[in-house]
Motif scaffolding. Structure first.
Motif, PDB file in Angstrom:
ATOM      1  N   SER A  80       0.807  -1.229   0.000  1.00 19.18           N
ATOM      2  CA  SER A  80       0.000   0.000   0.000  1.00 19.18           C
ATOM      3  C   SER A  80       0.839   1.278   0.000  1.00 19.18           C
ATOM      4  O   SER A  80       0.544   2.198  -0.780  1.00 19.18           O
ATOM      5  CB  SER A  80      -0.947   0.003   1.204  1.00 19.18           C
ATOM      6  OG  SER A  80      -1.897  -1.028   1.085  1.00 19.18           O
ATOM      7  N   PRO A  81       1.852   1.408   0.861  1.00 15.98           N
ATOM      8  CA  PRO A  81       2.641   2.645   0.824  1.00 15.98           C
ATOM      9  C   PRO A  81       3.239   2.935  -0.548  1.00 15.98           C
ATOM     10  O   PRO A  81       3.271   4.095  -0.990  1.00 15.98           O
ATOM     11  CB  PRO A  81       3.730   2.403   1.881  1.00 15.98           C
ATOM     12  CG  PRO A  81       3.093   1.454   2.851  1.00 15.98           C
ATOM     13  CD  PRO A  81       2.260   0.543   2.000  1.00 15.98           C
ATOM     14  N   GLU A  82       3.707   1.898  -1.247  1.00 12.85           N
ATOM     15  CA  GLU A  82       4.293   2.112  -2.564  1.00 12.85           C
ATOM     16  C   GLU A  82       3.223   2.499  -3.591  1.00 12.85           C
ATOM     17  O   GLU A  82       3.474   3.304  -4.491  1.00 12.85           O
ATOM     18  CB  GLU A  82       5.060   0.871  -3.009  1.00 12.85           C
ATOM     19  CG  GLU A  82       6.334   0.662  -2.200  1.00 12.85           C
ATOM     20  CD  GLU A  82       7.085  -0.607  -2.548  1.00 12.85           C
ATOM     21  OE1 GLU A  82       8.222  -0.766  -2.059  1.00 12.85           O
ATOM     22  OE2 GLU A  82       6.546  -1.441  -3.300  1.00 12.85           O
ATOM     23  N   VAL A  83       2.030   1.934  -3.463  1.00 16.11           N
ATOM     24  CA  VAL A  83       0.924   2.314  -4.337  1.00 16.11           C
ATOM     25  C   VAL A  83       0.551   3.781  -4.121  1.00 16.11           C
ATOM     26  O   VAL A  83       0.414   4.557  -5.073  1.00 16.11           O
ATOM     27  CB  VAL A  83      -0.303   1.410  -4.101  1.00 16.11           C
ATOM     28  CG1 VAL A  83      -1.532   1.982  -4.814  1.00 16.11           C
ATOM     29  CG2 VAL A  83      -0.027  -0.009  -4.571  1.00 16.11           C
ATOM     30  N   LEU A  84       0.399   4.166  -2.866  1.00 13.71           N
ATOM     31  CA  LEU A  84       0.021   5.551  -2.553  1.00 13.71           C
ATOM     32  C   LEU A  84       1.087   6.519  -3.056  1.00 13.71           C
ATOM     33  O   LEU A  84       0.761   7.588  -3.598  1.00 13.71           O
ATOM     34  CB  LEU A  84      -0.178   5.707  -1.050  1.00 13.71           C
ATOM     35  CG  LEU A  84      -1.283   4.854  -0.411  1.00 13.71           C
ATOM     36  CD1 LEU A  84      -1.358   5.123   1.082  1.00 13.71           C
ATOM     37  CD2 LEU A  84      -2.629   5.103  -1.063  1.00 13.71           C
ATOM     38  N   LEU A 143      -6.601   2.799   0.673  1.00 14.34           N
ATOM     39  CA  LEU A 143      -6.936   3.143  -0.704  1.00 14.34           C
ATOM     40  C   LEU A 143      -8.143   4.070  -0.759  1.00 14.34           C
ATOM     41  O   LEU A 143      -8.155   5.061  -1.506  1.00 14.34           O
ATOM     42  CB  LEU A 143      -7.213   1.870  -1.503  1.00 14.34           C
ATOM     43  CG  LEU A 143      -6.028   0.926  -1.727  1.00 14.34           C
ATOM     44  CD1 LEU A 143      -6.500  -0.369  -2.365  1.00 14.34           C
ATOM     45  CD2 LEU A 143      -4.959   1.585  -2.586  1.00 14.34           C
ATOM     46  N   LYS A 144      -9.154   3.745   0.028  1.00 18.86           N
ATOM     47  CA  LYS A 144     -10.361   4.573   0.038  1.00 18.86           C
ATOM     48  C   LYS A 144     -10.044   5.989   0.501  1.00 18.86           C
ATOM     49  O   LYS A 144     -10.527   6.978  -0.078  1.00 18.86           O
ATOM     50  CB  LYS A 144     -11.430   3.948   0.929  1.00 18.86           C
ATOM     51  CG  LYS A 144     -12.742   4.727   0.928  1.00 18.86           C
ATOM     52  CD  LYS A 144     -13.815   4.030   1.755  1.00 18.86           C
ATOM     53  CE  LYS A 144     -15.120   4.817   1.707  1.00 18.86           C
ATOM     54  NZ  LYS A 144     -16.200   4.152   2.493  1.00 18.86           N
ATOM     55  N   GLN A 159      -9.501   3.791  -6.503  1.00 13.77           N
ATOM     56  CA  GLN A 159     -10.504   2.747  -6.667  1.00 13.77           C
ATOM     57  C   GLN A 159      -9.855   1.379  -6.865  1.00 13.77           C
ATOM     58  O   GLN A 159      -8.755   1.266  -7.417  1.00 13.77           O
ATOM     59  CB  GLN A 159     -11.380   3.046  -7.885  1.00 13.77           C
ATOM     60  CG  GLN A 159     -12.182   4.320  -7.799  1.00 13.77           C
ATOM     61  CD  GLN A 159     -13.049   4.486  -9.028  1.00 13.77           C
ATOM     62  OE1 GLN A 159     -14.027   3.771  -9.235  1.00 13.77           O
ATOM     63  NE2 GLN A 159     -12.687   5.440  -9.866  1.00 13.77           N
ATOM     64  N   VAL A 160     -10.563   0.343  -6.439  1.00 10.31           N
ATOM     65  CA  VAL A 160     -10.167  -1.029  -6.717  1.00 10.31           C
ATOM     66  C   VAL A 160     -10.940  -1.468  -7.966  1.00 10.31           C
ATOM     67  O   VAL A 160     -12.132  -1.731  -7.913  1.00 10.31           O
ATOM     68  CB  VAL A 160     -10.468  -1.964  -5.540  1.00 10.31           C
ATOM     69  CG1 VAL A 160     -10.113  -3.411  -5.899  1.00 10.31           C
ATOM     70  CG2 VAL A 160      -9.691  -1.520  -4.305  1.00 10.31           C
TER      71      VAL A 160
END
Length: 398
Positions: A193-197, A254-255, A260-261
Motif C-alpha cells: 500500500s505505501p508504494e501504491v500511494l 486506498l479509500k 478505486q479497486v
C-alpha cells in the motif's frame, strides 16, 4: 455472473494454456459452457479473459471478433475483465521474472494494453464497466540504483497516463467506462500500500494533472478525478497477504486516498508455519519448488517484510523461522496442504469486508498453478474451477 450487490464474479482464463486466439477460443468452448451450467445456470456468466499479445492481434483479424461475440450471445456469456499482465507465453515454458516483460517503459507494453482495452470496449455489454489488469510498472531487480528506478517509475507513469487519456476519449466515443487496473506483487516496483500511494501521488498525479489540464482544458481537480477514474488498482489478495497487510488496512488506505479497486483477484498464498516438525515442513515445501513461475517467499521481521526472490533462494538457506508466506496462487477452496496452510483466511476477510463496504465491481478467481502443483494435489481442471467458484459464491452468500 453477477452476484448483487457485490458485482461480477468469474475466474481468469490464464489457467488454460494457449497463446494463439484459436487455442484460446477452443479452451473457452471446452470449459465455459460446462462451468456456466454448474455455477450460473439461470444467469449470464462472465468471463475473465486472458489474451497474449499474439492472440489479441489475431482476435482483431478477419471475422474472429464477430464470431466470438456471436458465440457469447449463444452461450449467454460476456467478458467484463481481462488479464493484461502476462504479455507472452504463460504455459509450458519458463516464465519466472519474464512475466514482467515487456514492462511499462516499453512501447510494446503500451500498445498491448491499449489493444486489450479496445477489444474490451467492443465486446463489453452496454452499461457495464470493464477493466484490464496489468503489471506494477516492472520488475524492480532489473533496475540498478535509485536513479534507474525513479526513471522507470516516471516512464511507466507517463505511459499509463497515455492509457488514461485514451480511455477518457474511448468513453466519449462509446459510452463505455473502462479502467486499467495496476496489480502490485512481490518484487514489482509496487508491492504494498505505501508504494501504491506514493506512485499515485508522486508520479501519476504529479505528472498527470498538468498533462490533463493542458490537453483536456480541465481544472486540477477534474484532472485528478479522471486519472483516478481510469487508473485503478488490481487488489490481488495473495499478493497483499505476502505483504502482511490486512484487508481492512489496505482497502481503508486506498479509500482514504481516493484510489478505486478496479478488480479483486481472489487468490491464496502458501502459509508455512514452523510450530511443529520443522524438518517435515521443509520436506513438504520442497515439493512445491518448480521451474515455471516465480515463487517469492516473504517473512515478517521487525524491520519490515523481507522477500526471498524465489523459492529456491529460500531452500538454499534454510533457517530458523516462525512463519513464511510463498507466492503460489494455490486453490482457494482448501485451507491446508498437508503440513502447510494457505492464506484463505485473507479471502474470507476481504469478502466479509465487502459485505459492509463497497470494494469493487469485479471479482476474478486467479488460481493458475494447477499444472505445477505437487502430484497429490492435482485433479481435473474443470471440476476445480467449478469448486472454486461455488466456494467463493457460498462465502458471499453466507
Amino acid at each position: 455472473m453477477e452476484l448483487s450487490p457485490f458485482g461480477h464474479i468469474s475466474y481468469c482464463t490464464n489457467i488454460h494454456a494457449g497463446e494463439h486466439w484459436e487455442e484460446v477460443f477452443d479452451k473457452l468452448k471446452q470449459y465455459i459452457p460446462r462451468i456456466k451450467t454448474e455455477v450460473s445456470p439461470d444467469k449470464s456468466f462472465g468471463i475473465g479473459l486472458r489474451l497474449s499479445d499474439i492472440a489479441s492481434k489475431e482476435l482483431l483479424e478477419g471475422n474472429n471478433l464477430t464470431e466470438f461475440v456471436n458465440w457469447m450471445a449463444e452461450t449467454d456469456t460476456y467478458v467484463f475483465t481481462m488479464n493484461g499482465f502476462p504479455f507472452g507465453s504463460f504455459h509450458n515454458t519458463v516464465v519466472k521474472d519474464q512475466v514482467h516483460a515487456p514492462d511499462w517503459i516499453t512501447q510494446a507494453r503500451l500498445d498491448y494494453s491499449k489493444r486489450l482495452l479496445f477489444i474490451l470496449s467492443q465486446i463489453l455489454p452496454q452499461g457495464m464497466s470493464g477493466g484490464v489488469s496489468t503489471n506494477p510498472v516492472g520488475y524492480r531487480h532489473w533496475f540498478k540504483g535509485q536513479s534507474e528506478s525513479e526513471g522507470a517509475l516516471e516512464k511507466g507513469a507517463s505511459q499509463m497516463l497515455e492509457v488514461a487519456l485514451y480511455l477518457h476519449q474511448l468513453e466519449k466515443e462509446t459510452g463505455k467506462y473502462l479502467h486499467l487496473d495496476i496489480e502490485p506483487e512481490p518484487d514489482g516496483f509496487l508491492e504494498n500500500s505505501p508504494e501504491v500511494l506514493d506512485f499515485f501521488q508522486e508520479y501519476l498525479l504529479r505528472l498527470g494533472k498538468p498533462k490533463f489540464q493542458n490537453e483536456l482544458g480541465v481544472s486540477a481537480e477534474e484532472a485528478e478525478r479522471l486519472i483516478k477514474r481510469h487508473l485503478t488498482l488490481c487488489y490481488d489478495i495473495c499478493h497483499f497477504a505476502l505483504a502482511y497487510e490486512s484487508p481492512e488496512y489496505t482497502l481503508g488506505a486506498l479509500k482514504q486516498a481516493g484510489i478505486q479497486v478496479g478488480k479483486v483477484q481472489v487468490s491464496a498464498a502458501l502459509r508455512i508455519l514452523f510450530d511443529a516438525e520443522p524438518n517435515k515442513v521443509w520436506q513438504v515445501l520442497e515439493a512445491f519448488d518448480e521451474s515455471t513461475y516465480l515463487h517469492q517467499v516473504t517473512q515478517q521481521t521487525e524491520e519490515g517484510v523481507k522477500t526471498y526472490a524465489d523459492l529456491p533462494d529460500l531452500l538454499a538457506h534454510k533457517g530458523d523461522f516462525t512463519e513464511l508466506r510463498a507466492h503460489f496462487h494455490v486453490p482457494i477452496f482448501l485451507e491446508r496442504y498437508g503440513l502447510l496452510q494457505s492464506t484463505q483466511d485473507q479471502i474470507k476477510a476481504v469478502v466479509d469486508y465487502a459485505k459492509t463496504h463497497a470494494v469493487s465491481e469485479h471479482w476474478e478467481v486467479e488460481t493458475y498453478t494447477w499444472d505445477v502443483l505437487p502430484a497429490d494435489l492435482k485433479t481435473e481442471m474443470g471440476a476445480c474451477i467449478i469448486r472454486e467458484l461455488q466456494w467463493l459464491k457460498s462465502e458471499f452468500e453466507s
